[in-house]
Design a protein around this motif. Structure first.
Motif, PDB file in Angstrom:
ATOM      1  N   HIS A  67       0.919  -1.092   0.308  1.00 32.96           N
ATOM      2  CA  HIS A  67      -0.415  -0.178   0.358  1.00 32.96           C
ATOM      3  C   HIS A  67       0.652   1.050   0.437  1.00 32.96           C
ATOM      4  CE1 HIS A  67       0.812   0.248   4.162  1.00 32.96           C
ATOM      5  NE2 HIS A  67       0.955  -0.095   4.405  1.00 32.96           N
TER       6      HIS A  67
ATOM      7  N   ASP B 217       6.433   1.929   5.644  1.00 33.02           N
ATOM      8  CA  ASP B 217       5.614   1.357   5.989  1.00 33.02           C
ATOM      9  C   ASP B 217       4.384   1.328   4.416  1.00 33.02           C
ATOM     10  OD1 ASP B 217       3.166  -0.204   5.930  1.00 33.02           O
ATOM     11  OD2 ASP B 217       3.225   1.607   7.897  1.00 33.02           O
ATOM     12  N   GLY B 218       4.404  -0.275   3.765  1.00 30.37           N
ATOM     13  CA  GLY B 218       3.564  -0.432   2.766  1.00 30.37           C
ATOM     14  C   GLY B 218       4.530   0.024   1.548  1.00 30.37           C
TER      15      GLY B 218
ATOM     16  N   GLU C  79      -5.233   0.988   3.554  1.00 31.14           N
ATOM     17  CA  GLU C  79      -4.311  -0.030   3.925  1.00 31.14           C
ATOM     18  C   GLU C  79      -4.536  -0.216   5.736  1.00 31.14           C
ATOM     19  OE1 GLU C  79      -2.344  -2.965   6.434  1.00 31.14           O
ATOM     20  OE2 GLU C  79      -1.817  -0.818   6.340  1.00 31.14           O
TER      21      GLU C  79
ATOM     22  N   HIS D 122       7.342  -6.268   3.249  1.00 30.50           N
ATOM     23  CA  HIS D 122       6.591  -5.342   3.734  1.00 30.50           C
ATOM     24  C   HIS D 122       8.126  -5.341   4.946  1.00 30.50           C
ATOM     25  CE1 HIS D 122       4.758  -2.600   6.937  1.00 30.50           C
ATOM     26  NE2 HIS D 122       3.777  -2.468   5.505  1.00 30.50           N
TER      27      HIS D 122
HETATM   28 MN    MN Z   1       2.178  -1.529   6.427  1.00 30.87          MN
END
Ligand code: MN
Ligand code: GLV
Ligand code: MN
Length: 415
Positions: free
Chosen positions: A84, A95-96, A129, A191
């Motif tokens: 995401h 993150d993502g 997300e 991730h």
């Molecule tokens: Mn994430």
């Protein structure tokens, strides 16, 4: 493995740093809330970058983006990967985002080498997300998997009362495709770990075997607004003091389930919001996690018992509503072993690990063979503008992602 394709970690890093400017914060993080103008801008960037690589980009009715590169067998179900591009209100650069941009890097590497997979491959950017603006997290992979109703997702409101479906329309990403209309042979998500284990053990790759369960609640406490100077202490019905007790009770529930239980109150609102008025109403949002299904249920039962006791003691009403439960999941052994073999082939140190954070892969796991790859992040810090990961580790994760896709392509074709 038939191939020796090598991803370009510098090219990956420069994509990460380029997109980090969209919603970039003074502290070096990103604020790119779902369906914000910044979310639109990064989606536009992603679509253009995919199209520049010759991918066909399709968008479904929740804004999930699917960028596909054909394989040699047009009838084969595609192998999917991605993550995401939305962030927390004060989120980090990885993150993502790493999972999406590493997928793009894998495709760029295949294109540069003229490598053809048998199955088509599909890079995905999942909508919402994070669940920070519109609850729950992983909402649109949840609808894709059939576990969350479409109407619920479209009707979800943020704290300002803005409606998900209208915001999606506003940024121009309500696509024509029916959500869940396509199916995949496998799904892989790279991730950052978002926890401290890989770094502490000096491991480059986490081979993710399981994901822990998640429970979200919205709570409202109602007492009585009253004058701060005149209301005797025993007569008060202070909704904020009751909330303080609730927060400690929620922490105690996690501690009773140590070391695997986690519980957090991450948002609180006190009304009417005046120093010299006793707050008569509070709202709060709580998050519980546990890798064991029964323990999660036990935490929920304990919460209800504690709610009743605090309501009685403080002479307030406490309304607690479960807004989401996602049970723990196990990833598919074939994909887990493909990740392990890809890490080993590249000589990366690795360990098996349970995901503490939630991911779109949790919902995808009910639709097709699914797995995840983790790389370390500094100090295990995430959901923080200072979240950081090294160029080498991001590159290692992208390499394992590429090799896992190729390995699955071979395994699924029976080669
Ligand atoms: Mn994430
Ligand atoms: C996703 O960010 C989660 O809350 O685990
Ligand atoms: Mn997150």
């Amino acid at each position: 493995m038939a191939t020796n394709l090598q991803i370009d970690k510098e090219r990956l890093w420069s994509s990460l740093m380029e997109t980090a400017k969209i919603g970039g914060t003074a502290k070096g993080g990103i604020r790119r809330l779902t369906l914000s103008d910044e979310d639109k801008e990064v989606r536009d960037w992603f679509k253009a970058a995919c199209e520049a690589e010759g991918l066909t980009v399709a968008i479904d009715a929740l804004g999930n983006m699917f960028a596909t590169r054909p394989g040699t067998d047009p009838d084969a179900a595609p192998i999917a990967f991605g993550s995401h591009l939305d962030t927390q209100p004060a989120g980090g650069k990885f993150d993502g985002i790493l999972g999406v941009l590493a997928g793009l890097e894998a495709i760029r590497t295949m294109n540069a080498a003229g490598y053809q997979t048998r199955a088509p491959i599909t890079l995905i950017n999942w909508t919402n997300e994070e669940g920070a603006r519109f609850a729950p997290a992983m909402m649109c992979s949840g609808v894709f998997s059939g576990e969350i109703p479409m109407e619920q997702a479209l009707a979800t409101k943020d704290n300002d009362g803005r409606v998900f479906g209208e915001e999606l329309e506003r940024i121009g990403y309500r696509g024509p495709e029916t959500v869940g209309a396509r199916s995949f042979a496998a799904f892989v998500e790279l991730h950052i770990e978002q926890g401290p284990i890989l770094e502490a053990e000096e491991k480059t790759i986490g081979i993710v075997t399981d994901g822990q369960g998640i429970l979200w609640f919205d709570g409202t406490i109602v007492g009585q607004d009253c004058h701060a100077g005149t209301t005797p202490m025993p007569m008060r019905r202070d909704a904020l003091v009751a909330l303080a007790e609730m927060i400690l009770a929620i922490e105690a529930i996690a501690l009773d389930h140590a070391p695997s239980g986690h519980a957090t109150v991450g948002e609180v609102f006190a009304l009417p919001g005046s120093r010299n008025t006793i707050p008569g109403t509070t709202h709060f949002k709580a998050d519980f996690r546990h890798p064991d299904r029964d323990a999660l249920t036990h935490m929920e039962e304990d919460l209800h018992a504690r709610v009743a006791a605090i309501a009685q003691k403080r002479n307030v009403t406490i309304d607690i509503r479960r807004v989401w439960r996602k049970d723990p999941i196990a990833f598919d052994p074939m994909v887990v072993e493909a990740v392990a073999a890809s890490a080993q082939k590249n000589g990366f140190s690795a360990r098996r690990i349970i995901s503490g954070a939630g991911h779109d892969a949790f919902f995808m796991a009910s639709t097709c063979p699914t797995g995840m790859i983790f790389v370390p992040c500094a100090g295990g810090i995430s959901h923080n503008e200072e979240e950081s990961a090294t160029e080498d580790d991001c590159g290692a994760g992208a390499q394992v992602l590429l090799d896992t896709i190729l390995r699955l392509d071979e395994a699924l074709s029976g080669a």
